[in-house]
Design an enzyme around this catalytic site. Structure first.
Site, mmCIF file in Angstrom:
data_model
loop_
_atom_site.group_PDB
_atom_site.id
_atom_site.type_symbol
_atom_site.label_atom_id
_atom_site.label_comp_id
_atom_site.label_asym_id
_atom_site.label_seq_id
_atom_site.Cartn_x
_atom_site.Cartn_y
_atom_site.Cartn_z
ATOM 1 C CB THR A 51 -0.937 -0.001 1.223
ATOM 2 O OG1 THR A 51 -1.696 -1.215 1.224
ATOM 3 C CG2 THR A 51 -1.893 1.172 1.194
ATOM 4 C CE1 TYR A 139 2.241 -8.669 2.480
ATOM 5 C CE2 TYR A 139 3.865 -6.927 2.170
ATOM 6 C CZ TYR A 139 2.584 -7.412 1.999
ATOM 7 O OH TYR A 139 1.648 -6.638 1.358
ATOM 8 C CE LYS A 167 0.453 -6.656 5.397
ATOM 9 N NZ LYS A 167 0.019 -7.168 4.091
ATOM 10 C CB VAL A 211 -1.163 -5.424 8.196
ATOM 11 C CG1 VAL A 211 -0.343 -4.305 7.550
ATOM 12 C CG2 VAL A 211 -0.400 -5.998 9.386
#
Length: 308
Positions: A51, A139, A167, A211
């Protein structure tokens, strides 16, 4: 200030990176965005994620984002910094910069572009772990890096103390639940969902937090959802999740005129601009920018979500 392992949990929005018209980091807008998040009570800040359009930034721009985040947060909550890149050598450089600038933890994917094996992914994480003494969060986002971090790889890295959390943006909710069954409840390990749309379910299953990219626009909404879940009020958590679910439609306002990444980042930045948080809705090059009709669709979505 140093943050303890138990400090990594709750709502940790992955922040957008505001741009000036000349495609430089808009420092004043980034400061306002961070202050907006802190005012909502978020539990951490994650910069330079998907993002945050980290892939569109120069090394100097990445460093600027971390410096602004660390300075603005001032130790109130942990600052997590994304350090992903194509090779271990590049990632170690990003990691060392993030450590020097005061990040509290690092977030990394598998290397991308090169086709690698699970043993090579493990080697990559080990080498970064040895190079920089900061907590590492794995991630998992195969849609962006083309390689999934296998569950067995995650479990081995966790058992060896290489990673302190995960994540999960894989879209494989069954696999995430299996990781929760294997690793949930450890005080020294945090499991975050990267899904904006299934936070209530993830928290019910035992996730430590979320998140959410959409948390840029409505951090207070995600905080209400999280607090309701913590209190065991799953009906309230569900209602808040359903409101956010509908708001998430802003990620598709530019389709099919542009790619999903351009549309999503454009939707988020437009919403932030309309809410008065950042100055422009400019996305990184070569992304196509939203047009007036698409901006109006974002405005209507914000009105429906009671945010304007």
């Amino acid at each position: 200030m140093a943050h303890l392992p138990e400090d990594f949990g709750g709502i940790v929005p992955p922040l957008s990176t505001p741009f000036t018209p000349s495609f430089e980091v808009d420092v004043a807008s980034l400061e306002r965005l961070i202050e907006f998040q802190l005012a909502a009570g978020v539990h951490g800040i994650f910069v330079l994620g998907s993002t945050g359009e980290a892939a569109f930034l120069t090394d100097q721009q990445r460093a600027t984002v971390i410096e602004v985040a660390v300075r603005t947060v001032g130790g109130q909550v942990p600052v997590l910094a994304g350090i992903f890149d194509m090779t271990t050598a590049r990632v170690v450089e990003h990691a060392q910069t993030a450590r020097r600038l005061g990040a509290d933890a690092l977030v990394l994917t598998a290397p991308f572009y090169t086709r690698i094996s699970q043993s090579e992914i493990s080697e990559h994480f080990w080498l970064v772990h040895v190079a920089v003494d900061l907590p590492l969060f794995a991630y998992d986002i195969p849609s962006a890096v083309s390689t999934k971090i296998a569950r067995e790889t995650m479990l081995r890295l966790a058992e060896d103390g290489v990673i302190r959390g995960i994540k999960d943006s894989s879209g494989d909710e069954a696999n995430f639940r299996a990781l929760l069954l294997a690793l949930g409840g450890r005080a020294d390990f945090s499991l975050f969902t990267g899904s904006e749309l299934l936070v209530d379910a993830a928290l019910l299953f035992g996730a430590n937090g979320c998140v959410p990219g959409l948390g840029n626009i409505d951090p207070a909404g995600y905080m209400r959802l999280y607090q309701a879940a913590q209190a065991g009020d799953w009906q309230l958590a569900r209602r808040e999740q359903e409101r956010l679910f509908r708001l998430f439609d802003i990620v598709s306002v530019g389709l099919p005129r542009m790619g999903i990444g351009s549309s999503a980042m454009g939707g988020f930045k437009t919403a932030l601009k309309l809410r008065g948080v950042i100055a422009t809705n400019i996305t990184g090059r070569p992304s196509i920018q939203l047009n007036a009709e698409e901006v109006e669709r974002v405005r209507q979505a914000l009105i429906t979500a009671n945010l304007l």
